[in-house]
Scaffold this motif. Structure first.
Motif, PDB file in Angstrom:
ATOM      1  N   UNK A 638      28.180  33.249   4.761  1.00  0.00           N
ATOM      2  CA  UNK A 638      28.660  32.009   5.359  1.00  0.00           C
ATOM      3  C   UNK A 638      27.480  31.244   5.944  1.00  0.00           C
ATOM      4  N   UNK A 639      27.486  29.946   5.751  1.00  0.00           N
ATOM      5  CA  UNK A 639      26.469  29.099   6.349  1.00  0.00           C
ATOM      6  C   UNK A 639      27.072  27.712   6.538  1.00  0.00           C
ATOM      7  N   UNK A 640      26.760  27.066   7.665  1.00  0.00           N
ATOM      8  CA  UNK A 640      27.354  25.758   7.932  1.00  0.00           C
ATOM      9  C   UNK A 640      26.356  24.861   8.657  1.00  0.00           C
ATOM     10  N   UNK A 641      26.621  23.562   8.581  1.00  0.00           N
ATOM     11  CA  UNK A 641      25.813  22.573   9.289  1.00  0.00           C
ATOM     12  C   UNK A 641      26.735  21.464   9.771  1.00  0.00           C
ATOM     13  N   UNK A 642      26.632  21.137  11.058  1.00  0.00           N
ATOM     14  CA  UNK A 642      27.478  20.112  11.668  1.00  0.00           C
ATOM     15  C   UNK A 642      26.590  19.105  12.382  1.00  0.00           C
ATOM     16  N   UNK A 643      26.893  17.829  12.198  1.00  0.00           N
ATOM     17  CA  UNK A 643      26.127  16.778  12.873  1.00  0.00           C
ATOM     18  C   UNK A 643      27.079  15.740  13.447  1.00  0.00           C
ATOM     19  N   UNK A 644      26.749  15.244  14.643  1.00  0.00           N
ATOM     20  CA  UNK A 644      27.493  14.154  15.270  1.00  0.00           C
ATOM     21  C   UNK A 644      26.497  13.147  15.803  1.00  0.00           C
ATOM     22  N   UNK A 645      26.808  11.866  15.616  1.00  0.00           N
ATOM     23  CA  UNK A 645      25.941  10.802  16.116  1.00  0.00           C
ATOM     24  C   UNK A 645      26.803   9.693  16.703  1.00  0.00           C
ATOM     25  N   UNK A 646      26.438   9.256  17.896  1.00  0.00           N
ATOM     26  CA  UNK A 646      27.165   8.163  18.551  1.00  0.00           C
ATOM     27  C   UNK A 646      26.167   7.049  18.845  1.00  0.00           C
ATOM     28  N   UNK A 647      26.420   5.856  18.293  1.00  0.00           N
ATOM     29  CA  UNK A 647      25.530   4.708  18.452  1.00  0.00           C
ATOM     30  C   UNK A 647      26.179   3.702  19.398  1.00  0.00           C
ATOM     31  N   UNK A 648      25.558   3.499  20.537  1.00  0.00           N
ATOM     32  CA  UNK A 648      26.085   2.607  21.567  1.00  0.00           C
ATOM     33  C   UNK A 648      25.260   1.324  21.577  1.00  0.00           C
ATOM     34  N   UNK A 649      25.898   0.211  21.246  1.00  0.00           N
ATOM     35  CA  UNK A 649      25.216  -1.085  21.233  1.00  0.00           C
ATOM     36  C   UNK A 649      25.172  -1.665  22.642  1.00  0.00           C
ATOM     37  N   UNK A 650      23.986  -2.098  23.055  1.00  0.00           N
ATOM     38  CA  UNK A 650      23.808  -2.683  24.382  1.00  0.00           C
ATOM     39  C   UNK A 650      23.918  -4.206  24.316  1.00  0.00           C
ATOM     40  N   UNK A 651      24.101  -4.820  25.459  1.00  0.00           N
ATOM     41  CA  UNK A 651      24.285  -6.272  25.510  1.00  0.00           C
ATOM     42  C   UNK A 651      23.051  -7.024  25.027  1.00  0.00           C
ATOM     43  N   UNK A 652      21.872  -6.428  25.156  1.00  0.00           N
ATOM     44  CA  UNK A 652      20.639  -7.097  24.739  1.00  0.00           C
ATOM     45  C   UNK A 652      20.322  -6.896  23.258  1.00  0.00           C
ATOM     46  N   UNK A 653      21.248  -6.277  22.523  1.00  0.00           N
ATOM     47  CA  UNK A 653      21.060  -6.079  21.093  1.00  0.00           C
ATOM     48  C   UNK A 653      20.419  -4.760  20.720  1.00  0.00           C
ATOM     49  N   UNK A 654      19.945  -4.032  21.709  1.00  0.00           N
ATOM     50  CA  UNK A 654      19.370  -2.725  21.427  1.00  0.00           C
ATOM     51  C   UNK A 654      20.477  -1.686  21.254  1.00  0.00           C
ATOM     52  N   UNK A 655      20.112  -0.546  20.658  1.00  0.00           N
ATOM     53  CA  UNK A 655      21.091   0.495  20.347  1.00  0.00           C
ATOM     54  C   UNK A 655      20.592   1.830  20.893  1.00  0.00           C
ATOM     55  N   UNK A 656      21.488   2.547  21.566  1.00  0.00           N
ATOM     56  CA  UNK A 656      21.201   3.908  22.014  1.00  0.00           C
ATOM     57  C   UNK A 656      21.947   4.869  21.099  1.00  0.00           C
ATOM     58  N   UNK A 657      21.213   5.791  20.499  1.00  0.00           N
ATOM     59  CA  UNK A 657      21.803   6.784  19.605  1.00  0.00           C
ATOM     60  C   UNK A 657      21.752   8.151  20.270  1.00  0.00           C
ATOM     61  N   UNK A 658      22.926   8.804  20.350  1.00  0.00           N
ATOM     62  CA  UNK A 658      23.015  10.180  20.826  1.00  0.00           C
ATOM     63  C   UNK A 658      23.325  11.064  19.621  1.00  0.00           C
ATOM     64  N   UNK A 659      22.461  12.029  19.343  1.00  0.00           N
ATOM     65  CA  UNK A 659      22.655  12.884  18.186  1.00  0.00           C
ATOM     66  C   UNK A 659      22.681  14.349  18.567  1.00  0.00           C
ATOM     67  N   UNK A 660      23.525  15.105  17.879  1.00  0.00           N
ATOM     68  CA  UNK A 660      23.588  16.552  18.080  1.00  0.00           C
ATOM     69  C   UNK A 660      23.886  17.207  16.742  1.00  0.00           C
ATOM     70  N   UNK A 661      23.311  18.383  16.520  1.00  0.00           N
ATOM     71  CA  UNK A 661      23.581  19.119  15.291  1.00  0.00           C
ATOM     72  C   UNK A 661      23.561  20.609  15.557  1.00  0.00           C
ATOM     73  N   UNK A 662      24.336  21.322  14.751  1.00  0.00           N
ATOM     74  CA  UNK A 662      24.463  22.771  14.915  1.00  0.00           C
ATOM     75  C   UNK A 662      24.448  23.406  13.542  1.00  0.00           C
ATOM     76  N   UNK A 663      23.468  24.279  13.311  1.00  0.00           N
ATOM     77  CA  UNK A 663      23.413  25.034  12.062  1.00  0.00           C
ATOM     78  C   UNK A 663      23.669  26.500  12.369  1.00  0.00           C
ATOM     79  N   UNK A 664      24.455  27.130  11.526  1.00  0.00           N
ATOM     80  CA  UNK A 664      24.848  28.528  11.753  1.00  0.00           C
ATOM     81  C   UNK A 664      24.873  29.259  10.430  1.00  0.00           C
ATOM     82  N   UNK A 665      24.471  30.527  10.463  1.00  0.00           N
ATOM     83  CA  UNK A 665      24.624  31.359   9.271  1.00  0.00           C
ATOM     84  C   UNK A 665      24.944  32.779   9.668  1.00  0.00           C
ATOM     85  N   UNK A 666      25.682  33.468   8.781  1.00  0.00           N
ATOM     86  CA  UNK A 666      26.068  34.851   9.000  1.00  0.00           C
ATOM     87  C   UNK A 666      24.851  35.756   8.819  1.00  0.00           C
TER      88      UNK A 666
END
Length: 744
Positions: A638-666
Motif C-alpha cells: 500500500x502506498x498513498x499521497x494526499x495533498x491539500x491547498x487553500x488559496x486565499x485572495x487578499x484585498x490588494x490582489x496578492x494571494x496566500x497559499x496554505x499547502x499540506x501533503x502526506x505520503x504514506x507507505x506500508x
C-alpha cells in the motif's frame, strides 16, 4: 489472497459507482497544464502519452502527471525525490547514480551492469535515455512529467516492459520574459535557477536558456578528524532551446543541455551483532537513526551528463511527420567503498573479517538515436501513429578495488565495455467504430544486437574478500522481439470513459558485465517478456469539480531479469540472472477535487501485490533459493499521497497559499532474499508550506517545512554478515526552508 481480492473488488466497484453517479459535465478541450482555473474547476491537463496531445481524462492509459513548478516549490528536483507523489512508483537509492533504479508497479531492474536495459524507460523531450543513471540527476527546466504505468512499446521509441517516465521540458516563448528562483534550506542546502526566453525573429525564431546551481552539505556527519558533513551534492547545469517555425506547417526544436554533479552518497551503520564491527566503526554506534560514519576518505562521485537533440515536426494534409535526432554522453567517476569500515588506513580498526576497501571506477557512455513517427489526421475512422527507432550505445568502464585486511594490501582491476544496437518498427491504431466506442491495436518488432568484452587482473591467483582472480571474456548475442497492445474503449457518458487492454511487454537480452564477472556470467540472459491486462475508468463530475481515475492491472513476467545475491570466497557478489516468473497485480486510484475556488484536493492510492511466483535457482548457488510466494523488493503493498491547498485572495490582489501533503507507505522489504533486517516499517511523511504571491507583480515567496513529524526512515537497507547499513534520505529529519521567485 481472498481478503486482498475483496479489497481490490471493493475499491474498484466503489470508484466506479462514485464516478458513474456523479458524472455530468462535458470534458474541457485539451489545454496545457495551468496553475488555476477561472471557473473554479479542476484544471484540464494535456498529455502526450499517446504521441498526440490529448486530455488526460480521454487517453486509455494509466498516467500520473506532475507539474514542474510544483515540484520545484516542494524541493523535489530529481527523479528520486518525486516518487513520494506517485504511489505506483518507488526508487532504490544506492551508492551512486549508476546503481540506482526506478520501479513501477513493483517491477525494476537492480544492476550496475551496462549490458542490461532498464525496465522503466526514461524519455526526456522525446529522447530515450539508455542508462538509468543518466536520468537520476537534477531536473533542469521541466514543464511536466508523465509517468505511464504498465508495458509501453507501441508508441515510444525504446521498449519498456514496466513503464515510462516521459519528461517534457519548457518551450521558449515569443514574448521576452525571464525569472529568478532561489531556495535555502536547513542543512545549508542552496538552489538557484535563472532563465530568460524571447523572440530572436518574431513569429519565426525564439530561444530560451536556463542555468542551475545547487549545493547541499549533507545530513550525515563524518566523525573522522576534519570529516565534516557527507551525503550531499553540488550541481551546476544549463539548458538551452531554440524553436524555429519557418512556416505554419514546420516546427523545429533544437535543445542542448549540460549538467555537472558531484556528490558524496553515504550509507550508515543501521544494526550490528558483531563486536569486531562495532570496534571498527567506533566511536560511531550503529542504530536505526544513526547519521554518523567514521571514514578517512569519504565517498566522492562525479557525473557529467550532456546532450544535443533536434526535433522536426512537418504537417501536411492532416498528417504530422516527426523526426527526433539525438546524441548524449554520460561520464561517471566514483571513489566509494564496498565495506562499512570505510577506507581506513588505521590498522587498529581493520580485521580479516572486516577489511577496509577502496573502489575507484570510471564510466564513459555515449549514445546516438534516431526516431521517425507519422501521425495520421484526427477525426477519422482509423487514426494511427507508426514509427521507426534506432539506438546505438557504447559503454567503456574501468573498476579497481583495493583491499586492506590489516596484514596485506591486495587489489584487482577490470576493464570492460558493452556495445548495443537496437532497431524497431512500431505503431498503434485507434478504430473509431462509433462516437462512444473504439478499438485499439498496436504492434512492435525489435531487433537487439549486444556485445561485450571484459578483462580483470588481480594481485592474487585465488579469490580474496571482494575480488576474484584474473579472467578474460567476450561475447555477443542477437534477438528479435515482438510486443503489442490491443483493447477497447467505451464512453459511458461524455464524462465517463472506460477501457480494457492487453499488452505484451518485451525487454531485450542482457549480459551481466561487472567488476567481479566470472566465467559463469558469460552466457547471455534471455529476453524478459510480460503479459498485462488492465481495466481503467476515467470520470469527470460536478462541472469538473471532481475527476476520478481508476486502473486495475494484472501482469505476469517470464524470464524476469533480476540480481541474485550469492556468496563466493567469503564475499557477497551479485549475479544478474533470469530469475524465473514474477507477477504484479493491483489497483490504482487518482482523485482530484476543487470543492471551492480556493480549495484544491488530490488523493492517489495504490495497492500493489508484486510476488515471486517461480524462482529459478542458479546452478551451484551458495545462497538459499526458496523464494516462491515472497514479495519482490522495493514494492510496498500500500502506498498513498494526499495533498491539500487553500488559496486565499487578499484585498490588494496578492494571494496566500496554505499547502499540506502526506505520503504514506506500508512496510517494505528491500532484500530479494527476505532478510528480516532489510524491512522498512510502515511510515508517513508530513510536509507543509505557506506562500505569499503576487500574480500581477510576478513574485512568490514561501516557507517550506519537510517531514514535520520528524520521522526517520530508510530508502534502502542492505544486510551483510554481522551488520546492516541504510541509505539516508534527504528528509530523514525535519527541516525548513524558504524559496523566492521573481518573474520579469
Amino acid at each position: 489472497m481472498k481478503s486482498n481480492n475483496k479489497i481490490l473488488g471493493a475499491l474498484t466497484i466503489g470508484a466506479l459507482l462514485v464516478a458513474s453517479a456523479y458524472a455530468g459535465a462535458e470534458e474541457a478541450d485539451p489545454a496545457p497544464i495551468v496553475k488555476a482555473d477561472d471557473n473554479g474547476a479542476v484544471p484540464s491537463v494535456t498529455v502526450s502519452a499517446t504521441r498526440r496531445n490529448a486530455s488526460l481524462q480521454s487517453v486509455p492509459v494509466a498516467v500520473s502527471v506532475l507539474d514542474g513548478d510544483a515540484l520545484v516549490n516542494a524541493n523535489r528536483t530529481s527523479i528520486d525525490s518525486i516518487v513520494q507523489e506517485v504511489p505506483s512508483v518507488t526508487f532504490r537509492q544506492a551508492g551512486g547514480n549508476k546503481d540506482s533504479t526506478i520501479f513501477v508497479r513493483g517491477i525494476g531492474t537492480i544492476s550496475t551492469s551496462p549490458g542490461v536495459e532498464p525496465t522503466v524507460s526514461t524519455v526526456v523531450d522525446g529522447v530515450v535515455y539508455a542508462r538509468p543513471g543518466q536520468a537520476t540527476l537534477d531536473l533542469l527546466d521541466i514543464e511536466h512529467i508523465e509517468i505511464l504505468r504498465g508495458p509501453q512499446g507501441t508508441l515510444f521509441g525504446k521498449n519498456a516492459s514496466s513503464g515510462v517516465l516521459n519528461v517534457i521540458g519548457r518551450k521558449s516563448s515569443q514574448e521576452t520574459a525571464g525569472f529568478v528562483d532561489a531556495g535555502w534550506y536547513e542543512g545549508n542546502e542552496k538552489r538557484l535557477r535563472v532563465g530568460v526566453s524571447g523572440a530572436i525573429q518574431p513569429g519565426v525564431v525564439s530561444a530560451s536558456i536556463v542555468g542551475l546551481y545547487g549545493d547541499y552539505d549533507g545530513n550525515v556527519t563524518n566523525v573522522h578528524a576534519g570529516g565534516g558533513k557527507v551525503n550531499g551534492y553540488d550541481r551546476k547545469g544549463v539548458r538551452a532551446r531554440v524553436d524555429i517555425t519557418p512556416n505554419k506547417d514546420l516546427d523545429i526544436a533544437l535543445i542542448a543541455d549540460y549538467l555537472n554533479s558531484t556528490s558524496s552518497p553515504t550509507t550508515t551503520a543501521y544494526k550490528s551483532t558483531s563486536a569486531a564491527f562495532n570496534a571498527g566503526i567506533a566511536p560511531v554506534v550503529a542504530g536505526t537513526e544513526n547519521r554518523q560514519v567514521n571514514a578517512d576518505i569519504p565517498s566522492d562521485i562525479e557525473d557529467k551528463n550532456k546532450g544535443l537533440s533536434a526535433q522536426v515536426d512537418y504537417r501536411f494534409n492532416g498528417y504530422t511527420l516527426t523526426s527526433i535526432t539525438a546524441v548524449r554522453d554520460w561520464d561517471n567517476t566514483q571513489y566509494t567503498s564496498s565495506s562499512a569500515i570505510a577506507n581506513s588506513a588505521e590498522a587498529s580498526r581493520i580485521t580479516a573479517a572486516y577489511p577496509a576497501t577502496r573502489d575507484i571506477g570510471t564510466l564513459e557512455f555515449s549514445q546516438a538515436s534516431q526516431e521517425l513517427r507519422l501521425a495520421s489526421p484526427k477525426d477519422q475512422f482509423a487514426e494511427y501513429v507508426v514509427g521507426a527507432f534506432y539506438l546505438h550505445g557504447k559503454d567503456r568502464e574501468t573498476y579497481q578495488r583495493i583491499v586492506n585486511n590489516g596484514t596485506a594490501i591486495n587489489s584487482g582491476k577490470a576493464n570492460y565495455g558493452v556495445k548495443s544496437d537496437s532497431y524497431s518498427l512500431f505503431g498503434e491504431s485507434t478504430l473509431n467504430f462509433a462516437q462512444d466506442w473504439r478499438a485499439i491495436a498496436g504492434a512492435r518488432w525489435t531487433r537487439d544486437n549486444l556485445s561485450y568484452d571484459h578483462v580483470r587482473t588481480s594481485t592474487q591467483t585465488v579469490a580474496f574478500t571482494g575480488v576474484q582472480p584474473g579472467v578474460q571474456n567476450a561475447g555477443s548475442t542477437s534477438e528479435n522481439g515482438y510486443s503489442g497492445r490491443v483493447g477497447l474503449q467505451y464512453d459511458i457518458t461524455r464524462d465517463v470513459n472506460t477501457y480494457a487492454t492487453f499488452s505484451r511487454g518485451y525487454k531485450g537480452p542482457a549480459y551481466n558485465v561487472f567488476f567481479n564477472m566470472l566465467n559463469r556470467d558469460t552466457l547471455a540472459l534471455k529476453p524478459e517478456t510480460s503479459d498485462s491486462f488492465e481495466l481503467g475508468l476515467k470520470a469527470t463530475a460536478f462541472n469538473r469539480k471532481l475527476t476520478a481515475n481508476v486502473a486495475v492491472f494484472d501482469t505476469k513476467y517470464k524470464n524476469y531479469q533480476a540480481n541474485f545475491y550469492d556468496t563466493v570466497a567469503g564475499a557477497v557478489v551479485t549475479r544478474l540472472i533470469n530469475a524465473g516468473d514474477v507477477s504484479t497485480r493491483g489497483v490504482e486510484l487518482d482523485l482530484n477535487a476543487r470543492p471551492t475556488r480556493e480549495l484544491t484536493l488530490s488523493q492517489s492510492l495504490a495497492y500493489t501485490d508484486a510476488t515471486i511466483d517461480k524462482f529459478n535457482c542458479p546452478a551451484a548457488a551458495a545462497a538459499s533459493c526458496n523464494l516462491n510466494g515472497n514479495p519482490l523488493p522495493f514494492s510496498p503493498k500500500w502506498k498513498s499521497f494526499t495533498r491539500a491547498n487553500y488559496a486565499l485572495s487578499l484585498a490588494n490582489g496578492q494571494v496566500v497559499d496554505f499547502g499540506a501533503e502526506y505520503s504514506w507507505q506500508a512496510k517494505t522489504q528491500y532484500d530479494l532474499f527476505q532478510s528480516a533486517d532489510a524491512i522498512q516499517g510502515a511510515y508517513g511523511i508530513v510536509n507543509g508550506s505557506v506562500a505569499l504571491s503576487s500574480p500581477v507583480g510576478g513574485w512568490r515567496i514561501a516557507l517550506v517545512g519537510k517531514n514535520l513529524t520528524n520521522k526517520s526512515y530508510a530508502t534502502n537497507l542492505v544486510a551483510s554478515t554481522g551488520y546492516v547499513t541504510r541509505a539516508v534520505p534527504r528528509d530523514d529529519q525535519r527541516y525548513f526552508g524558504i524559496t523566492a521567485r521573481k518573474e520579469f
